[in-house]
Design a protein around this motif. Sequence first.
Motif, PDB file in Angstrom:
ATOM      1  N   SER A   1      -0.578  12.434  17.173  1.00 46.93           N
ATOM      2  CA  SER A   1       0.061  13.647  16.679  1.00 46.93           C
ATOM      3  C   SER A   1       0.753  13.398  15.344  1.00 46.93           C
ATOM      4  CB  SER A   1       1.076  14.155  17.709  1.00 46.93           C
ATOM      5  OG  SER A   1       0.438  14.501  18.917  1.00 46.93           O
ATOM      6  N   THR A  23      -1.913  13.161  12.620  1.00 43.77           N
ATOM      7  CA  THR A  23      -2.479  14.475  12.327  1.00 43.77           C
ATOM      8  C   THR A  23      -1.520  15.313  11.492  1.00 43.77           C
ATOM      9  OG1 THR A  23      -3.693  14.395  14.418  1.00 43.77           O
ATOM     10  CG2 THR A  23      -3.499  16.532  13.358  1.00 43.77           C
ATOM     11  N   GLY A  75      -2.527  16.588   7.765  1.00 44.39           N
ATOM     12  CA  GLY A  75      -2.592  18.034   7.595  1.00 44.39           C
ATOM     13  C   GLY A  75      -1.678  18.530   6.484  1.00 44.39           C
ATOM     14  N   VAL A 111      -5.655  22.536  18.286  1.00 39.20           N
ATOM     15  CA  VAL A 111      -5.393  21.769  17.068  1.00 39.20           C
ATOM     16  C   VAL A 111      -6.685  21.453  16.329  1.00 39.20           C
ATOM     17  CG1 VAL A 111      -4.511  19.576  16.172  1.00 39.20           C
ATOM     18  CG2 VAL A 111      -3.261  20.783  17.967  1.00 39.20           C
ATOM     19  N   LEU A 167      -7.854  22.706  12.538  1.00 43.27           N
ATOM     20  CA  LEU A 167      -8.178  21.802  11.433  1.00 43.27           C
ATOM     21  C   LEU A 167      -9.524  22.146  10.805  1.00 43.27           C
ATOM     22  CD1 LEU A 167      -7.006  18.393  12.970  1.00 43.27           C
ATOM     23  CD2 LEU A 167      -5.888  19.670  11.133  1.00 43.27           C
ATOM     24  N   LEU A 220      -3.707  25.546   9.838  1.00 42.25           N
ATOM     25  CA  LEU A 220      -2.733  24.457   9.938  1.00 42.25           C
ATOM     26  C   LEU A 220      -1.471  24.851  10.692  1.00 42.25           C
ATOM     27  CD1 LEU A 220      -2.975  22.837   6.380  1.00 42.25           C
ATOM     28  CD2 LEU A 220      -3.904  21.986   8.540  1.00 42.25           C
ATOM     29  N   MET A 222      -1.511  23.649  14.333  1.00 44.67           N
ATOM     30  CA  MET A 222      -1.460  22.190  14.322  1.00 44.67           C
ATOM     31  C   MET A 222      -0.038  21.690  14.155  1.00 44.67           C
ATOM     32  SD  MET A 222      -0.983  19.432  12.123  1.00 44.67           S
ATOM     33  CE  MET A 222      -1.274  20.079  10.496  1.00 44.67           C
ATOM     34  N   THR A 238       1.523  19.639  17.365  1.00 45.86           N
ATOM     35  CA  THR A 238       1.686  18.188  17.194  1.00 45.86           C
ATOM     36  C   THR A 238       3.165  17.807  17.141  1.00 45.86           C
ATOM     37  OG1 THR A 238       1.387  18.490  14.795  1.00 45.86           O
ATOM     38  CG2 THR A 238      -0.543  17.792  16.080  1.00 45.86           C
ATOM     39  N   ALA A 275      -9.927  16.026  12.244  1.00 41.86           N
ATOM     40  CA  ALA A 275     -10.269  16.806  13.444  1.00 41.86           C
ATOM     41  C   ALA A 275     -11.118  15.986  14.405  1.00 41.86           C
ATOM     42  CB  ALA A 275     -11.002  18.085  13.040  1.00 41.86           C
TER      43      ALA A 275
END
Length: 499
Positions: A272, A275, A279, A336, A340, A373, A376, A380, A489
Amino acid sequence: MNTDTASRAGRRQWAGLAVLVLPTLLASLELTLPNLALPAISQDLSPSAAQSLWIVDIYGFLLAGSLITMGTLGDRIGRRRMLLIGSAAFGLASVLAAYSVNAEMLIATRALLGIAGATLMPSSLSLAATIFRDPRQRTVAIGIIIACVAGGTAIGPLLGGWILQHFRWGAVFLIAVPVTAVFLVIGPLLLPEHRETRARKMDPLSAVMSVVAVLTVIYGLKSFAEHGLGVAGVVSIVVGLTVAVLFVWRQRTLAHPLMDLRLFRSPSFSVSLATLLFGVFVLFGVNFYLAQYLQLVFGLSPLHAGLWTAPAACGVIVGSTLAPVLVRRVPPGMVVGTGLLLSAAGFLVLTQVTPAGGLPVLVIGSVVVSAGLGPMMTLTTDMVVGSAPADRAGEASALSETAPELGGALGIAVLGSVGTAIYSGMDIPPGVPAEAAETARSTLSGAISVAAQSPAPIGVELLAAARAAFTEGLHLIAGISTAVLVITAALFALLVRRS
């Protein structure tokens, strides 16, 4: 049943959340406003290309480097107290930035803002995790905080654009002063104090090492962008990576480490964080470029540029607030990963932007990127905070803020430097003096200034070449961002499934 009811938050807790969003608004406003004000700052203070990048991203660098230290300090002295101290320091530093008389002073005051901002972010999330014990309510609360951060990016360009239309650029930094004043009055009334009874001792050397590692690596990347591959850049990056390795080794040997590396044993926690970093890396890198693109290529005023960036910020707000609803029916990992890929498609749209008539394409691509995004960032962040033990909530919250802040700072530095490198290779039309050509190659603002002072045929040709080179930089940045998100992703889906 009674335990579940007791763990659910009531009106006072939700009112406290409304107060907690104020520090996040401060931090997000400070990340967006300098982008919009940079053309006006360039005209007034005449910073170099490297100084322009430092003005924008020194805040994010020091904020990211100081978050873990401030999170640990907040555990020791109290998270509410840390919020209040940080808010007062943030307001004072904002006043100093507003009245900077040269580029060096503005960079220094932005650095102070970064350190002050680092006191706000981890305490806000850790207090939210403390106040909202119910997992669903915690996800909603974190979604609201993320949405408010995005709201700051939406309000910032609009409010900042209006201010730049009527006042000197320094006024954009004064926006933080009334927000700080409101928080200092209301915060003590609604926010509970929380201090870890077993808070670890501070390690000043580790704190210094974390900041040095970040700043030296970024300096090396900037050196590459401005001067090409050189000894100074290589040495700086090697020093930064060496300090980072020594920092990790020190954390393993200390009885009370600044960063508890055992947190990274959780796959959900580590994946997480990564990511989040990648991102926000692409999001901030492209947004930094687009803020200048709207004003210098499309020729929009700061206010109109702010209006055209508002839809993208709204995309983040919608995505982050919908995330808690989506995960009731769809697994979080799928939400998520799909987000992405949606954002990657938005970056592909941005590769089709042209200097003439490409504004609708730019807005559509930006909205798609942001909408993907948003979920996400909410989910996360919730995974990071929720997967850590209760006695490490402050540290986990600090890391969940460090990853996107560091990602955003790196995105501005790396992708901004890529765009600068592409732009500096533009073809200068014949007839432009050597000194003027060097000015035109340094920044697009410089090229516009040189074109305005050149004879009509040469000036028109130079301006067209400069805008075409700037657009080429945008295309490359968007292409790199597409590849980063597709790879992220794929890795997220693979690693989350295994965990």
